[in-house]
Design an enzyme around this catalytic site. Sequence first.
Site, short mmCIF file in Angstrom:
data_model
loop_
_atom_site.label_atom_id
_atom_site.label_comp_id
_atom_site.label_asym_id
_atom_site.label_seq_id
_atom_site.Cartn_x
_atom_site.Cartn_y
_atom_site.Cartn_z
N GLY A 1 0.94 -1.26 0.07
CA GLY A 1 -0.16 0.03 -0.01
C GLY A 1 0.81 1.14 -0.06
N GLY B 1 0.70 5.62 1.14
CA GLY B 1 -0.02 6.76 1.80
C GLY B 1 0.73 7.89 1.93
N GLY B 2 0.13 9.00 2.46
CA GLY B 2 0.70 10.25 2.71
C GLY B 2 2.19 9.88 3.32
N GLY C 1 4.32 7.10 3.20
CA GLY C 1 5.39 6.53 2.86
C GLY C 1 4.44 5.21 1.94
N VAL D 1 4.54 0.98 1.71
CA VAL D 1 4.71 -0.04 2.50
C VAL D 1 4.77 -1.31 1.46
CG1 VAL D 1 3.76 -1.87 4.52
CG2 VAL D 1 3.43 0.63 4.41
N ASP E 1 -5.79 8.22 15.76
CA ASP E 1 -6.25 7.91 14.35
C ASP E 1 -6.77 6.69 14.39
OD1 ASP E 1 -7.25 8.50 11.82
OD2 ASP E 1 -5.38 8.05 11.00
#
Length: 541
Positions: A26, A28-29, A31, A33, A146
Site C-alpha cells: 500500500g 499513503g501520505g 510512505g 509499505v 487516528d
Amino acid sequence: MARSREPVLSTGEIFQGRYEIGSPLGEGGFGTVYKAWQLATRQAVAIKVLQLGPQDGSPVDKRQARFHREMWLCGRLHHPNIVRLIDFGRADEDIAYSVFEFVPGKNLSAVLSEEGALEPSEARHLMLQVLDALSCAHTQGIVHRDLKPSNIMVVPTGARRNALVLDFGIGGLTRDARRDGYATLTATHEMLCTPAYAAPEQFLGAEPTPRTDLYSWGLVFLECLTGARVITGNELYQIIYRQAGPEPIPIPAALCNHPLGRLLGAATHKDVAARVVTAEGLFRELERCDLTGLRRGIESRGAHSSSPRAAEPDAHTRAAAEVATHAVRGAQGRAGAEQGRPERASAPGEPPSEGERRRLTAVCCALTVLGGYRGAADAEELDDLLQAQQAICGDVARRFQGHVASALGDWVLLCFGHPVAREDDALRAARAALEIAAEIEKQSTRLAIERGVSIEVRIGVHTGRMARDLCATAGQTLGPMLGRTPELAARLSVLAPPGAIVTSGETYRLLREQFHLSVEGAYALDPSAQPVEIYRLQRPA
C-alpha cells in the site's frame, strides 16, 4: 493526499543486506509499505519506506521528526494486540525505513465491507482486544489519535480471529507524559485525524487525551454492530458538523435500554469533560456485559442517544451549531423550511437572493514557509513561525472588524459579516486581504535576512449567503465556521499565485467599483460544477 510516485524498492531486491523485497502492500501520505522476508529467519515482515527529501512541498524536517516520533512511540509498545516494531533506520540521506511484523489477514474496514455487521459476541471479542491495546498505550501516556477500522487488522490465526492495532504514525503523548525536550509536531489547530472517526475536540486542536481514542473506539464498535458507518456525509463539512455539532451520537434503538448501549453512549459523549471513561474501565465493563438477546445486524435506524450524561447544549454550542446548520442547509429559506427542503448553497457567480438573506464574506489565507534555518532546523520553531503569521492575519482582520473563524495547520479562515452583517463587509474583507498580503511580504523580507527563510501567502475570498437570524448570536465566541462559503474561499486560495488574492465572481461584483480586478481564469471549483471565472484583486481603484 497520497500521490503516486516511482517505486523506491523493487521486487526481489535485497534491502540493507537483510531483507528480500516482495510486492507493495500500500501507499499513503507517510510512505510506501512492502511485504518482505528477513533473510536470516525467512520471517515475513512489512517494510515502510519514507522519502524524506523534497517531494510534495511539506517541510522535510517535520517529516523526519514525525518518523522518529513514530519509531520512538512504537518502540515503547509491547502488547499482543499491537503490531510489533522489529527494526528501523536510514537507507540513505533521503530515505528512512521501519520494519514491522507482517500481519496476515484483512483490516476491519475490509471485513465489514465484505461481511456486513458482525455477531455481537465477535464484535465484543475484537473490541475488547482493541481496548486492551489502547490501555497499554494510554498507561504510557501514548494516544493513537487516528483509530479507525482500516487501522485495525483482523487476523484469522488460531481458533478465532483476533485484532491488532496498527499505525501510531500520528500518535502523541499526553501532557503529563511529556519530558523536557519534547517537541510539539502539530501546529495549533492542525487536524491530523480521519474526520469520520475523530473526536469533537480534535477539530479544535485540543491536546490529545486517552478519551479522544475512546470516542473513536465507540464509533468503530457501533459500526461493527450495525455494519454501517456512524458519521457520514457527501461533503467534508457535513462530516465535521455531525462530529462537532450538538447532536449526540445516535445509539441504535435495540441498545437504548441495554448495558452495552449505555457503555457506548458514555464512550461517545461529545463533551470531552463529560466523557468520563478509561480504556481499563470500559474493558472491565464490556467483559461483564451480558449480550443475551442481541442478534447480528442491529438496526441503526430509529437510533437515539442513550447517554445518561447527555445535556442541553449551552449557548455557545447552540450558536456554533446554528452557524454550521445554516451553512450545511445553504441558508434555508421560508419556502424550503415550510416544505422541509433545504435550499442549495450558493456557488461563485450566483446573484444573492433577496429578502431573508445576508452576505457573509470568508477570507482564507494559506501560508507556506520556504527555505531552511541557518543552523539546526527545529520543527517547533517552524510551528512558532507559522503561528506568528497566523496572529498577523488575525490582528489585521480585527482592525477591519472581522474575526478569526478557525485556523488549521497552515491555513487561517477569517470572517466578515458575522455575527453582525454590514453593507461593506466585502469591502472591509478586501482591504484586510490586501494589508495581510503586504504585511506577510514585509515579514518574509525580514525573515530572509535574519533566518534564511521566507513566507508565502495565497488568499481566497468568497461571499456567500447567510440567514438573518444568525445575527442574534452577536457577542458570542464562535466555534469553527463550516459550510460552503468558507469551503469555496479555501478552494480559491489554492488557485491563487504566491502573494496574490483571488476572488469569486460574487465578490467581484461587490468590489469592482472600488478595486482594480483582473480575470485570473476559468476554473471548476466543484468537481461537478461548470468552470466559472475567478478574479485577481490588485489594488483600490
